[in-house]
Design a protein around this motif. Structure first.
Motif, mmCIF file in Angstrom:
data_model
loop_
_atom_site.group_PDB
_atom_site.id
_atom_site.type_symbol
_atom_site.label_atom_id
_atom_site.label_comp_id
_atom_site.label_asym_id
_atom_site.label_seq_id
_atom_site.Cartn_x
_atom_site.Cartn_y
_atom_site.Cartn_z
ATOM 1 N N ALA A 45 31.080 29.590 71.152
ATOM 2 C CA ALA A 45 31.765 29.670 69.859
ATOM 3 C C ALA A 45 33.212 30.133 70.044
ATOM 4 N N MET A 46 33.454 31.039 70.991
ATOM 5 C CA MET A 46 34.821 31.489 71.261
ATOM 6 C C MET A 46 35.652 30.358 71.854
ATOM 7 N N ASP A 47 35.059 29.554 72.728
ATOM 8 C CA ASP A 47 35.771 28.398 73.281
ATOM 9 C C ASP A 47 36.189 27.455 72.151
ATOM 10 N N GLN A 48 35.268 27.181 71.226
ATOM 11 C CA GLN A 48 35.568 26.304 70.098
ATOM 12 C C GLN A 48 36.645 26.927 69.210
ATOM 13 N N ARG A 50 39.045 28.962 70.119
ATOM 14 C CA ARG A 50 40.337 28.849 70.797
ATOM 15 C C ARG A 50 40.907 27.437 70.653
ATOM 16 N N GLN A 51 40.045 26.430 70.776
ATOM 17 C CA GLN A 51 40.495 25.047 70.594
ATOM 18 C C GLN A 51 40.968 24.822 69.154
ATOM 19 N N ASP A 52 40.186 25.318 68.206
ATOM 20 C CA ASP A 52 40.544 25.166 66.799
ATOM 21 C C ASP A 52 41.853 25.892 66.486
ATOM 22 N N LEU A 53 42.049 27.069 67.080
ATOM 23 C CA LEU A 53 43.268 27.839 66.839
ATOM 24 C C LEU A 53 44.481 27.125 67.430
ATOM 25 N N ARG A 54 44.342 26.565 68.631
ATOM 26 C CA ARG A 54 45.455 25.800 69.221
ATOM 27 C C ARG A 54 45.823 24.618 68.325
#
Length: 64
Positions: A45-48, A50-54
């Motif tokens: 969920a943290m990986d997702q 980070r992608q969403d935030l970028r």
């Protein structure tokens, strides 16, 4: 009279900044080696996030 945003423009209200997932409590793990463990799921969920935030930052450079 209000000004309209150009077509395709995302306002912060229509496209809110992603929020990180809540970290599970250390006591929430049962310790039985589950696959996936709740901490593994949190890492995914943290990986997702980070992608969403970028992606959000790319859409809203003025709000960084």
């Amino acid at each position: 009279m209000t000004t309209a945003e150009p077509p395709g423009a995302d306002s912060a209200a229509d496209d809110p900044m992603p929020r990180p997932p809540e970290q599970p409590d250390i006591d929430a793990c049962c310790g039985n080696g589950c696959d996936p463990c709740i901490f593994d799921l949190h890492d995914l969920a943290m990986d997702q996030y980070r992608q969403d935030l970028r992606a959000w930052n790319a859409r809203h450079p003025q709000e960084q």
